[in-house]
Write a protein that holds these residues in place. Structure first.
Motif, PDB file in Angstrom:
ATOM      1  N   ILE A 133       0.852  -1.182   0.000  1.00 37.58           N
ATOM      2  CA  ILE A 133       0.000   0.000   0.000  1.00 37.58           C
ATOM      3  C   ILE A 133       0.892   1.237   0.000  1.00 37.58           C
ATOM      4  O   ILE A 133       1.698   1.430   0.906  1.00 37.58           O
ATOM      5  CB  ILE A 133      -0.931   0.013   1.220  1.00 37.58           C
ATOM      6  N   ASN A 134       0.776   2.017  -1.057  1.00 37.33           N
ATOM      7  CA  ASN A 134       1.448   3.309  -1.170  1.00 37.33           C
ATOM      8  C   ASN A 134       2.976   3.208  -1.095  1.00 37.33           C
ATOM      9  O   ASN A 134       3.627   3.989  -0.395  1.00 37.33           O
ATOM     10  CB  ASN A 134       0.940   4.254  -0.077  1.00 37.33           C
ATOM     11  N   PRO A 135       3.622   2.276  -1.805  1.00 36.80           N
ATOM     12  CA  PRO A 135       5.092   2.246  -1.773  1.00 36.80           C
ATOM     13  C   PRO A 135       5.666   3.486  -2.447  1.00 36.80           C
ATOM     14  O   PRO A 135       5.084   4.008  -3.412  1.00 36.80           O
ATOM     15  CB  PRO A 135       5.440   0.972  -2.547  1.00 36.80           C
ATOM     16  N   PRO A 136       6.802   4.003  -1.961  1.00 33.67           N
ATOM     17  CA  PRO A 136       7.361   5.227  -2.551  1.00 33.67           C
ATOM     18  C   PRO A 136       7.906   5.020  -3.951  1.00 33.67           C
ATOM     19  O   PRO A 136       7.991   5.978  -4.718  1.00 33.67           O
ATOM     20  CB  PRO A 136       8.471   5.606  -1.573  1.00 33.67           C
ATOM     21  N   LEU A 137       8.302   3.792  -4.273  1.00 38.11           N
ATOM     22  CA  LEU A 137       8.852   3.472  -5.580  1.00 38.11           C
ATOM     23  C   LEU A 137       8.182   2.215  -6.098  1.00 38.11           C
ATOM     24  O   LEU A 137       7.740   1.367  -5.318  1.00 38.11           O
ATOM     25  CB  LEU A 137      10.371   3.261  -5.504  1.00 38.11           C
ATOM     26  N   PRO A 138       8.112   2.039  -7.416  1.00 35.60           N
ATOM     27  CA  PRO A 138       7.571   0.777  -7.941  1.00 35.60           C
ATOM     28  C   PRO A 138       8.429  -0.399  -7.487  1.00 35.60           C
ATOM     29  O   PRO A 138       9.659  -0.282  -7.417  1.00 35.60           O
ATOM     30  CB  PRO A 138       7.638   0.969  -9.462  1.00 35.60           C
ATOM     31  N   PRO A 139       7.828  -1.518  -7.139  1.00 33.78           N
ATOM     32  CA  PRO A 139       8.622  -2.694  -6.724  1.00 33.78           C
ATOM     33  C   PRO A 139       9.571  -3.126  -7.842  1.00 33.78           C
ATOM     34  O   PRO A 139       9.195  -3.185  -9.018  1.00 33.78           O
ATOM     35  CB  PRO A 139       7.554  -3.759  -6.451  1.00 33.78           C
ATOM     36  N   HIS A 140      10.816  -3.405  -7.458  1.00 34.43           N
ATOM     37  CA  HIS A 140      11.829  -3.843  -8.422  1.00 34.43           C
ATOM     38  C   HIS A 140      11.717  -5.361  -8.534  1.00 34.43           C
ATOM     39  O   HIS A 140      12.205  -6.110  -7.686  1.00 34.43           O
ATOM     40  CB  HIS A 140      13.219  -3.439  -7.945  1.00 34.43           C
ATOM     41  N   LEU A 141      11.052  -5.807  -9.586  1.00 35.92           N
ATOM     42  CA  LEU A 141      10.721  -7.225  -9.698  1.00 35.92           C
ATOM     43  C   LEU A 141      11.952  -8.122  -9.802  1.00 35.92           C
ATOM     44  O   LEU A 141      11.979  -9.191  -9.183  1.00 35.92           O
ATOM     45  CB  LEU A 141       9.786  -7.444 -10.888  1.00 35.92           C
ATOM     46  N   PRO A 142      13.011  -7.752 -10.564  1.00 35.88           N
ATOM     47  CA  PRO A 142      14.197  -8.627 -10.551  1.00 35.88           C
ATOM     48  C   PRO A 142      14.816  -8.762  -9.167  1.00 35.88           C
ATOM     49  O   PRO A 142      15.278  -9.840  -8.788  1.00 35.88           O
ATOM     50  CB  PRO A 142      15.152  -7.938 -11.537  1.00 35.88           C
ATOM     51  N   GLY A 143      14.829  -7.685  -8.395  1.00 37.84           N
ATOM     52  CA  GLY A 143      15.365  -7.788  -7.040  1.00 37.84           C
ATOM     53  C   GLY A 143      14.500  -8.648  -6.145  1.00 37.84           C
ATOM     54  O   GLY A 143      15.011  -9.439  -5.341  1.00 37.84           O
ATOM     55  N   LEU A 144      13.176  -8.525  -6.270  1.00 36.57           N
ATOM     56  CA  LEU A 144      12.284  -9.354  -5.462  1.00 36.57           C
ATOM     57  C   LEU A 144      12.367 -10.819  -5.871  1.00 36.57           C
ATOM     58  O   LEU A 144      12.192 -11.716  -5.036  1.00 36.57           O
ATOM     59  CB  LEU A 144      10.847  -8.850  -5.595  1.00 36.57           C
ATOM     60  N   ALA A 145      12.637 -11.060  -7.147  1.00 37.42           N
ATOM     61  CA  ALA A 145      12.787 -12.449  -7.581  1.00 37.42           C
ATOM     62  C   ALA A 145      13.963 -13.118  -6.890  1.00 37.42           C
ATOM     63  O   ALA A 145      13.951 -14.332  -6.657  1.00 37.42           O
ATOM     64  CB  ALA A 145      12.956 -12.504  -9.100  1.00 37.42           C
ATOM     65  N   GLY A 146      14.995 -12.340  -6.534  1.00 37.06           N
ATOM     66  CA  GLY A 146      16.101 -12.911  -5.778  1.00 37.06           C
ATOM     67  C   GLY A 146      15.699 -13.388  -4.405  1.00 37.06           C
ATOM     68  O   GLY A 146      16.356 -14.261  -3.831  1.00 37.06           O
ATOM     69  N   HIS A 147      14.620 -12.830  -3.843  1.00 35.66           N
ATOM     70  CA  HIS A 147      14.084 -13.298  -2.570  1.00 35.66           C
ATOM     71  C   HIS A 147      13.015 -14.371  -2.754  1.00 35.66           C
ATOM     72  O   HIS A 147      12.391 -14.782  -1.762  1.00 35.66           O
ATOM     73  CB  HIS A 147      13.477 -12.129  -1.797  1.00 35.66           C
ATOM     74  N   GLY A 148      12.790 -14.793  -3.985  1.00 37.08           N
ATOM     75  CA  GLY A 148      11.763 -15.796  -4.227  1.00 37.08           C
ATOM     76  C   GLY A 148      10.363 -15.231  -4.278  1.00 37.08           C
ATOM     77  O   GLY A 148       9.393 -15.956  -4.070  1.00 37.08           O
ATOM     78  N   ILE A 149      10.223 -13.933  -4.580  1.00 34.95           N
ATOM     79  CA  ILE A 149       8.915 -13.284  -4.653  1.00 34.95           C
ATOM     80  C   ILE A 149       8.644 -12.939  -6.107  1.00 34.95           C
ATOM     81  O   ILE A 149       9.433 -12.233  -6.747  1.00 34.95           O
ATOM     82  CB  ILE A 149       8.884 -12.005  -3.785  1.00 34.95           C
ATOM     83  N   SER A 150       7.547 -13.422  -6.646  1.00 34.13           N
ATOM     84  CA  SER A 150       7.208 -13.178  -8.044  1.00 34.13           C
ATOM     85  C   SER A 150       6.157 -12.090  -8.152  1.00 34.13           C
ATOM     86  O   SER A 150       5.466 -11.753  -7.176  1.00 34.13           O
ATOM     87  CB  SER A 150       6.689 -14.473  -8.694  1.00 34.13           C
ATOM     88  N   ALA A 151       6.012 -11.562  -9.356  1.00 32.01           N
ATOM     89  CA  ALA A 151       5.033 -10.497  -9.582  1.00 32.01           C
ATOM     90  C   ALA A 151       3.617 -10.995  -9.352  1.00 32.01           C
ATOM     91  O   ALA A 151       2.736 -10.214  -8.952  1.00 32.01           O
ATOM     92  CB  ALA A 151       5.188  -9.952 -10.999  1.00 32.01           C
ATOM     93  N   ALA A 152       3.363 -12.288  -9.607  1.00 35.78           N
ATOM     94  CA  ALA A 152       2.016 -12.822  -9.422  1.00 35.78           C
ATOM     95  C   ALA A 152       1.592 -12.854  -7.960  1.00 35.78           C
ATOM     96  O   ALA A 152       0.404 -12.987  -7.665  1.00 35.78           O
ATOM     97  CB  ALA A 152       1.934 -14.229 -10.020  1.00 35.78           C
ATOM     98  N   GLN A 153       2.540 -12.718  -7.048  1.00 38.06           N
ATOM     99  CA  GLN A 153       2.220 -12.763  -5.620  1.00 38.06           C
ATOM    100  C   GLN A 153       2.028 -11.382  -5.019  1.00 38.06           C
ATOM    101  O   GLN A 153       1.791 -11.278  -3.814  1.00 38.06           O
ATOM    102  CB  GLN A 153       3.336 -13.494  -4.864  1.00 38.06           C
ATOM    103  N   LEU A 154       2.116 -10.333  -5.828  1.00 35.81           N
ATOM    104  CA  LEU A 154       2.020  -8.964  -5.327  1.00 35.81           C
ATOM    105  C   LEU A 154       0.686  -8.343  -5.690  1.00 35.81           C
ATOM    106  O   LEU A 154       0.187  -8.535  -6.805  1.00 35.81           O
ATOM    107  CB  LEU A 154       3.146  -8.099  -5.902  1.00 35.81           C
ATOM    108  N   VAL A 155       0.127  -7.612  -4.761  1.00 31.27           N
ATOM    109  CA  VAL A 155      -1.016  -6.741  -5.015  1.00 31.27           C
ATOM    110  C   VAL A 155      -0.580  -5.341  -4.597  1.00 31.27           C
ATOM    111  O   VAL A 155      -0.324  -5.086  -3.418  1.00 31.27           O
ATOM    112  CB  VAL A 155      -2.273  -7.182  -4.248  1.00 31.27           C
ATOM    113  N   TRP A 156      -0.472  -4.439  -5.570  1.00 34.30           N
ATOM    114  CA  TRP A 156       0.053  -3.094  -5.343  1.00 34.30           C
ATOM    115  C   TRP A 156      -1.104  -2.118  -5.410  1.00 34.30           C
ATOM    116  O   TRP A 156      -1.813  -2.017  -6.409  1.00 34.30           O
ATOM    117  CB  TRP A 156       1.112  -2.783  -6.404  1.00 34.30           C
ATOM    118  N   ILE A 157      -1.306  -1.373  -4.316  1.00 34.14           N
ATOM    119  CA  ILE A 157      -2.364  -0.370  -4.226  1.00 34.14           C
ATOM    120  C   ILE A 157      -1.704   0.996  -4.177  1.00 34.14           C
ATOM    121  O   ILE A 157      -0.863   1.258  -3.304  1.00 34.14           O
ATOM    122  CB  ILE A 157      -3.250  -0.597  -2.991  1.00 34.14           C
ATOM    123  N   ALA A 158      -2.080   1.866  -5.093  1.00 28.97           N
ATOM    124  CA  ALA A 158      -1.509   3.213  -5.174  1.00 28.97           C
ATOM    125  C   ALA A 158      -2.617   4.227  -4.910  1.00 28.97           C
ATOM    126  O   ALA A 158      -3.271   4.693  -5.849  1.00 28.97           O
ATOM    127  CB  ALA A 158      -0.856   3.445  -6.532  1.00 28.97           C
TER     128      ALA A 158
END
Length: 303
Positions: A133-158
């Protein structure tokens, strides 16, 4: 003239003394004695025992200082950021991966009219998402993939403004449908944090409220857990426990946190501890030692 006041005899006005109280064991034999009940008391010099599930942060040094041994549920965890958007993912990434992997799938619903039978089992991918909710920057998907987090697991509310962000955070906490809730609320006031804390009492997932340290640190907060986070040297994170249910923590925790994947592409010299500051010049009785080429270049740049 006033008539004289007559006093009643002592035997008529005195109230009979109550019978002496019986000891607790005589009233209820099932009550524990005092020495046996001391083990259930929480002393202010000890970390509180968590009555709700906790999830490991992925850092052993941090888990050892958190009540319950990890990120708590059913309460807020407030993280104050020296630089918003810089290193909160490095702190929370290991725990978020475990929460997403271990989040329960949707429970199958029974088909109407079919007693004793259930619908098809939910697929492994039908798990609770990670709510941003309200992140200051768009999530960096390649960086999150290094933690095992994929784009399909994110719900981004702006949300459009601070009021909408607070409303979205409160509704997300009450819905309790996410594996974890991360809400960046730079303009939240103490009374609004108190309202979110009341909503989080019924949440099964960790709830993280992230705020700028320059604004939030001087304010009071109803969050039972408050941390100050800033980047440290040599790919480390510096964490200071400002508030917790337990004794005050002195000093800083230094957590090794090399971003996932960088260890394979960075030059070895960039993974080493930083070069200590060089002396400005030799002492009168000493001669300046010869410096390697790289250190000599750094010394000239520093001068």
């Amino acid at each position: 003239m006033h008539a004289p006041v007559r006093q009643a005899p002592a035997s008529a006005s005195a109230t009979p003394a109550p019978p002496p109280l019986s000891p607790p064991q005589a009233r209820n034999p099932d009550l524990p004695t005092l020495p046996g009940s001391l083990g259930a008391l929480w002393r202010g010099s000890e970390l509180a025992r968590s009555t709700s599930p906790c999830h490991s942060s992925g850092f052993a040094a941090l888990d050892a200082e958190l009540p319950g041994g990890g990120w708590p549920t059913q309460q807020l965890s407030e993280i104050l950021l020296a630089r918003p958007g810089a290193c909160e993912w490095r702190l929370l990434g290991p725990a978020l991966h475990g929460l997403l992997v271990g989040s329960p799938a949707a429970a199958p619903q029974a088909r109407p009219g079919k007693r004793g039978r259930s619908g098809p089992a939910a697929s492994p991918s039908a798990r609770r998402p990670l709510l941003l909710i309200n992140p200051p920057l768009p999530p960096h998907l390649p960086g999150l993939a290094g933690h095992g987090i994929s784009a399909a697991q994110l719900v981004w509310i702006a949300p459009g403004n601070a009021a909408h962000a607070l409303w979205a955070a409160e509704q997300a906490i009450k819905a309790d449908a996410a594996a974890a809730v991360l809400a960046w609320l730079p303009e939240a006031r103490p009374e609004q944090i108190r309202r979110l804390q009341a909503a989080a009492l019924g949440a099964r997932a960790p709830v993280f409220v992230l705020r700028p340290a320059a604004i939030a640190q001087p304010q009071s907060s109803a969050a039972p857990l408050r941390l100050l986070l800033e980047p440290g040297p040599d790919w480390t994170l510096r964490v200071r426990l400002i508030k917790r249910r337990g004794p005050m923590h002195e000093g800083w925790l230094t957590l090794p946190s090399l971003p996932a994947g960088l260890g394979r592409i960075l030059a070895p010299r960039l993974l080493q501890p930083a070069i200590p500051p060089l002396a400005t010049g030799p002492r009168p009785t000493e001669t300046a030692p010869e410096l390697p080429h790289e250190q000599a270049a750094l010394a000239r740049a520093a001068a």
